[in-house]
Every structure is written in structure tokens, then in C-alpha cells.
Design a protein around this motif. Structure first.
Motif, PDB file in Angstrom:
ATOM      1  N   ILE A  15       1.091  -1.248   0.430  1.00  0.00           N
ATOM      2  CA  ILE A  15      -0.139   0.010  -0.219  1.00  0.00           C
ATOM      3  C   ILE A  15       1.001   1.293  -0.132  1.00  0.00           C
ATOM      4  O   ILE A  15       2.141   1.399   0.472  1.00  0.00           O
ATOM      5  N   ASP A  16       0.516   2.735  -0.816  1.00  0.00           N
ATOM      6  CA  ASP A  16       1.350   3.870  -1.259  1.00  0.00           C
ATOM      7  C   ASP A  16       0.280   4.584  -0.614  1.00  0.00           C
ATOM      8  O   ASP A  16      -0.668   5.110  -1.136  1.00  0.00           O
ATOM      9  N   PRO A  17       0.521   5.002   0.472  1.00  0.00           N
ATOM     10  CA  PRO A  17      -0.215   6.781   0.699  1.00  0.00           C
ATOM     11  C   PRO A  17      -0.300   7.441  -0.364  1.00  0.00           C
ATOM     12  O   PRO A  17       0.766   7.502  -0.952  1.00  0.00           O
ATOM     13  N   VAL A  18      -1.547   7.944  -0.509  1.00  0.00           N
ATOM     14  CA  VAL A  18      -1.722   8.624  -1.311  1.00  0.00           C
ATOM     15  C   VAL A  18      -1.519  10.394  -1.238  1.00  0.00           C
ATOM     16  O   VAL A  18      -1.804  10.724   0.323  1.00  0.00           O
ATOM     17  N   ALA A  19      -0.402  10.841  -1.777  1.00  0.00           N
ATOM     18  CA  ALA A  19      -0.688  12.914  -0.729  1.00  0.00           C
ATOM     19  C   ALA A  19      -2.006  13.229  -0.802  1.00  0.00           C
ATOM     20  O   ALA A  19      -2.684  12.931  -2.313  1.00  0.00           O
ATOM     21  N   PHE A  20      -1.696  14.092   0.562  1.00  0.00           N
ATOM     22  CA  PHE A  20      -3.205  14.793  -0.045  1.00  0.00           C
ATOM     23  C   PHE A  20      -3.042  17.009   0.134  1.00  0.00           C
ATOM     24  O   PHE A  20      -1.809  16.892   0.320  1.00  0.00           O
ATOM     25  N   LYS A  21      -4.009  17.546   0.052  1.00  0.00           N
ATOM     26  CA  LYS A  21      -3.540  18.400   0.059  1.00  0.00           C
ATOM     27  C   LYS A  21      -4.953  19.175   0.666  1.00  0.00           C
ATOM     28  O   LYS A  21      -5.782  18.854   1.295  1.00  0.00           O
ATOM     29  N   ASP A  22      -5.192  20.895   0.819  1.00  0.00           N
ATOM     30  CA  ASP A  22      -5.830  21.556   1.574  1.00  0.00           C
ATOM     31  C   ASP A  22      -6.622  21.860   0.355  1.00  0.00           C
ATOM     32  O   ASP A  22      -6.063  22.365  -0.647  1.00  0.00           O
ATOM     33  N   PHE A  23      -7.617  23.151   1.490  1.00  0.00           N
ATOM     34  CA  PHE A  23      -8.182  24.046  -0.295  1.00  0.00           C
ATOM     35  C   PHE A  23      -7.160  25.125   0.006  1.00  0.00           C
ATOM     36  O   PHE A  23      -7.446  25.456  -1.196  1.00  0.00           O
ATOM     37  N   SER A  24      -6.485  25.433   0.674  1.00  0.00           N
ATOM     38  CA  SER A  24      -5.757  26.941  -0.227  1.00  0.00           C
ATOM     39  C   SER A  24      -4.711  26.271  -1.633  1.00  0.00           C
ATOM     40  O   SER A  24      -4.192  26.460  -1.927  1.00  0.00           O
ATOM     41  N   SER A  25      -4.357  24.999  -0.823  1.00  0.00           N
ATOM     42  CA  SER A  25      -3.590  24.623  -2.483  1.00  0.00           C
ATOM     43  C   SER A  25      -3.854  24.354  -3.927  1.00  0.00           C
ATOM     44  O   SER A  25      -3.512  25.142  -4.776  1.00  0.00           O
ATOM     45  N   PHE A  26      -5.795  24.921  -4.012  1.00  0.00           N
ATOM     46  CA  PHE A  26      -6.214  25.246  -5.514  1.00  0.00           C
ATOM     47  C   PHE A  26      -6.820  26.653  -5.034  1.00  0.00           C
ATOM     48  O   PHE A  26      -7.246  27.101  -6.289  1.00  0.00           O
ATOM     49  N   GLY A  27      -5.775  27.382  -4.243  1.00  0.00           N
ATOM     50  CA  GLY A  27      -6.586  29.031  -3.731  1.00  0.00           C
ATOM     51  C   GLY A  27      -7.896  28.696  -3.812  1.00  0.00           C
ATOM     52  O   GLY A  27      -8.332  30.329  -3.834  1.00  0.00           O
ATOM     53  N   SER A  28      -8.236  28.421  -3.298  1.00  0.00           N
ATOM     54  CA  SER A  28      -9.986  28.936  -2.680  1.00  0.00           C
ATOM     55  C   SER A  28      -9.634  29.387  -1.595  1.00  0.00           C
ATOM     56  O   SER A  28      -9.341  29.559  -0.603  1.00  0.00           O
ATOM     57  N   LEU A  29     -10.805  29.891  -1.233  1.00  0.00           N
ATOM     58  CA  LEU A  29     -10.552  31.018   0.101  1.00  0.00           C
ATOM     59  C   LEU A  29     -11.453  29.907   1.356  1.00  0.00           C
ATOM     60  O   LEU A  29     -12.217  28.970   0.990  1.00  0.00           O
ATOM     61  N   GLU A  30     -11.633  30.460   2.265  1.00  0.00           N
ATOM     62  CA  GLU A  30     -11.756  30.193   3.111  1.00  0.00           C
ATOM     63  C   GLU A  30     -13.257  29.369   3.780  1.00  0.00           C
ATOM     64  O   GLU A  30     -14.346  28.763   4.232  1.00  0.00           O
ATOM     65  N   LYS A  31     -14.429  30.460   3.357  1.00  0.00           N
ATOM     66  CA  LYS A  31     -15.385  30.868   2.815  1.00  0.00           C
ATOM     67  C   LYS A  31     -15.809  29.797   2.156  1.00  0.00           C
ATOM     68  O   LYS A  31     -16.457  29.573   2.172  1.00  0.00           O
ATOM     69  N   ASP A  32     -15.513  29.062   1.049  1.00  0.00           N
ATOM     70  CA  ASP A  32     -15.527  28.231   0.573  1.00  0.00           C
ATOM     71  C   ASP A  32     -16.068  26.788   1.058  1.00  0.00           C
ATOM     72  O   ASP A  32     -16.535  25.821   0.693  1.00  0.00           O
ATOM     73  N   LEU A  33     -14.582  26.826   2.250  1.00  0.00           N
ATOM     74  CA  LEU A  33     -14.561  25.389   2.754  1.00  0.00           C
ATOM     75  C   LEU A  33     -16.225  25.872   3.496  1.00  0.00           C
ATOM     76  O   LEU A  33     -16.616  24.739   4.298  1.00  0.00           O
ATOM     77  N   GLU A  34     -16.400  27.056   4.339  1.00  0.00           N
ATOM     78  CA  GLU A  34     -17.465  27.475   5.450  1.00  0.00           C
ATOM     79  C   GLU A  34     -18.930  26.423   4.621  1.00  0.00           C
ATOM     80  O   GLU A  34     -19.742  26.586   5.324  1.00  0.00           O
ATOM     81  N   GLU A  35     -18.936  27.004   3.248  1.00  0.00           N
ATOM     82  CA  GLU A  35     -19.935  26.815   2.437  1.00  0.00           C
ATOM     83  C   GLU A  35     -20.589  25.455   1.890  1.00  0.00           C
ATOM     84  O   GLU A  35     -20.999  24.726   2.222  1.00  0.00           O
TER      85      GLU A  35
END
Length: 339
Positions: A15-35
Motif C-alpha cells: 500500500i502506498d500513501p496518496v499525497a493530499f492537499k487542503d483548500f489553500s492548495s487550490f487558491g480557494s478561500l476559507e469561505k468556500d470550505l465554510e459554505e
């Protein structure tokens, strides 16, 4: 964590771990996560724990992202972080909890009316949402506050800060999320506590589905007479949550469960911009327009299933397993037959 299964000669051996990201990785605003969280908090992310949102952050105001009440009337305060936030986010959330703990009932009522765009009485709305026998007294609302911070699973500073205050006796939890990018598509991974339990959407399940009585008295007949489970307007997306083979229980406000049907094979239909539906095959008696509607009371539904449902949304979470749905359908069929 997501792992890719690798195999040699047809046998899984690594098994190989898959790299992950967060919202800021895509230039998204925190408001996007909130909504995203606010829109999905009841029917997807907290499938087993009914929460009633009463307020959401206003722009340029010193407020938490989402405020909700649980069945006991305790205030759940959500602070959402789209990227790395660190321990400062916890101090900020603690200030929000301190402020919210001093809100009077009139403040709660005002915030709820602003959020719901209505003049509804908060204790009565809470009673209806959780099907309580009596509304909670105003002084019972907001007696206790709980903090939930949602952030990137890679934010160690934030996680450590939450753990510190938890050990100091503060009611605070950290819920991590991850975003994976696989084959140019993005996947959102979210963990609820105490363990991540969700009905597998690929498995047959039972869904309590609202007939839209609050907005249209005739919506029930659109469904009953056309053998459909349907949703309308901003709620039409909820039809996407039921799959062929699922048993849908039709929940008629102020009345109870009036019928059950199994979703038939086939795609979702959208005859216009305001309507979506799936075809069903009814497995219980069906009410007829112009006749008295027979219904199983909501209290009896909870007794049979042993579950407390959140009744205020189109889909009444939690979902039922296949066996639980089959049993409820059998009981409902018997109840309607003898009435």
C-alpha cells in the motif's frame, strides 16, 4: 488516510500513501470550505448526529463560521480553516465560545431569525426539528457550548493546540479533512467522531424523505399519483442521495410516515429547473387525494427504529440500514393496513 493498493501477479502486496492537499492548495478561500460544510453538515457529514444550524458568520464580523444547536439545546460552534492555521485559530475559537456563552435568549432568537430569514419562534422550531414532546424553555438553550474546529489533517500546530485545551477540560474537538486529486478529479475526505460511521451509499438503505408540505400542500400528490420521490427548488439535490434499491419513507409534516416505496432502476429525472425525481414502486398502501391521510406517528417511527431523527430537513438523518428499512416498511405496511 488514503492508500493506493498495489499488486504483484494479482495479489495485493503493498500500500502506498496518496499525497493530499487542503483548500489553500487550490487558491480557494476559507469561505468556500465554510459554505461546503454548512450546506452538507446535516445530511452528509454529521449523518448520525442531528444538528440544527441557527447562524452563520457574516462578512467582516468577529464571529465563528457556523453555530448550531443539538437536541439538548447546547450550542455547537464550528470554526473552519481552509489551510494551515496553527494555534492562533484555537485562541480565536475560544473567544467566540466565550462571547456566545453570554448570548441572551433574545440574541439567539434574533440570530436564528436572521439566518432562517423568518420570524419563527426558536424553541418551537427546535421542538419541531427534533420532535420533542415539549419545546425547551428559553433558559435551557445555550446552557453549554462545544467547540469543533475543522482543519487540514496536516496542521500539526492546530491539532496540538486543540489537544492541549481538551486536556484542560474545554469541550473542544478537532475534525480533520483532506483533499485528494486523482485523475484530474478532486475528492474531499472528512472524519467525524467518535468514529467515522456512515451508511455506504452503494448499499441499499432506508431514507426518510420529506413531502414538501411546508411549501406546497400538493407536492405529496405529485409524488403519490406519479409513483415518484421528488424534491423541489433549492432542495432538489436531495434526490441525488437516494439510489435504486433504497426504500424511501414519505414523511408528511405534522402527520407522520404516509407511505414507503422502493426506488426503481433508472436515472434521476429533471423535467424543469425546479424539480428532480426518481421513480419508485410503492410497497405500502398509498394515500388518495380527498381522503383522510393515514400515517404512522413520528414517535412510533423512533420507537420501532430506536433512532432519534433530525426532522427539519428534506432527508431525515440518520439513514437506515437495509435490514432496518425492511423492518420499518413491514411495520408501516401493517399499521396502514389496519387503520
Amino acid at each position: 488516510m488514503l492508500y493506493k493498493l498495489r499488486s504483484t501477479h494479482g495479489n495485493f502486496d503493498r500500500i502506498d500513501p496518496v499525497a493530499f492537499k487542503d483548500f489553500s492548495s487550490f487558491g480557494s478561500l476559507e469561505k468556500d470550505l465554510e459554505e461546503l460544510i454548512a450546506e452538507s453538515i446535516l445530511d452528509i457529514l454529521f449523518e448520525d448526529g442531528g444538528l440544527m444550524p441557527i447562524f452563520q458568520e457574516r462578512q467582516y464580523q468577529s464571529e465563528a463560521d457556523i453555530y448550531a444547536l443539538n437536541k439538548k439545546g447546547e450550542l455547537i460552534i464550528f470554526e473552519l480553516k481552509g489551510g494551515a492555521a496553527g494555534e492562533g485559530a484555537v485562541y480565536q475559537a475560544l473567544r467566540y465560545a466565550q462571547d456566545a456563552g453570554q448570548w441572551t435568549f433574545s440574541t439567539l432568537q434574533q440570530k436564528f431569525n436572521q439566518y432562517s430569514n423568518s420570524s419563527s419562534d426558536l424553541p418551537l422550531a427546535h421542538k419541531e426539528a427534533f420532535k420533542l414532546e415539549q419545546p425547551l424553555d428559553a433558559k435551557e438553550l445555550n446552557k453549554k457550548q462545544h467547540l469543533i474546529i475543522i482543519g487540514s489533517a496536516a496542521d500539526d500546530n492546530l491539532i496540538n493546540a486543540v489537544d492541549y485545551w481538551k486536556h484542560q477540560g474545554i469541550s473542544i474537538k478537532f475534525l480533520p479533512y483532506r483533499i485528494y486529486e486523482i485523475n484530474d478529479e478532486k475528492y474531499f475526505e472528512f472524519f467525524t467522531l467518535p468514529y467515522d460511521r456512515h451508511i455506504n451509499p452503494g448499499h441499499e438503505k432506508g431514507v426518510l424523505f420529506d413531502t414538501n408540505r411546508s411549501w406546497d400542500e400538493d407536492a405529496i400528490w405529485y409524488m403519490m399519483e406519479n409513483n415518484r420521490v421528488a424534491a423541489f427548488g433549492g432542495a432538489k439535490r436531495f434526490v441525488e442521495y437516494v439510489y435504486p434499491g433504497d426504500i424511501v419513507f414519505f414523511s408528511h409534516r405534522w402527520t407522520g410516515l404516509v407511505a414507503a416505496g422502493r426506488v426503481k432502476k433508472g436515472s434521476i429525472n429533471s423535467p424543469d429547473d425546479a424539480t428532480s425525481y426518481r421513480d419508485v414502486e410503492f410497497i405500502t398502501p398509498v394515500p388518495k387525494k380527498g381522503q383522510t391521510i393515514k400515517a404512522m406517528p413520528f414517535g412510533m417511527v423512533s420507537e420501532i427504529t430506536g433512532m432519534s431523527f433530525f426532522w427539519a430537513r428534506t432527508i431525515k438523518v440518520p439513514y437506515l440500514s437495509k435490514d432496518e428499512a425492511e423492518n420499518l416498511a413491514k411495520e408501516l405496511n401493517t399499521y396502514l393496513e389496519i387503520r
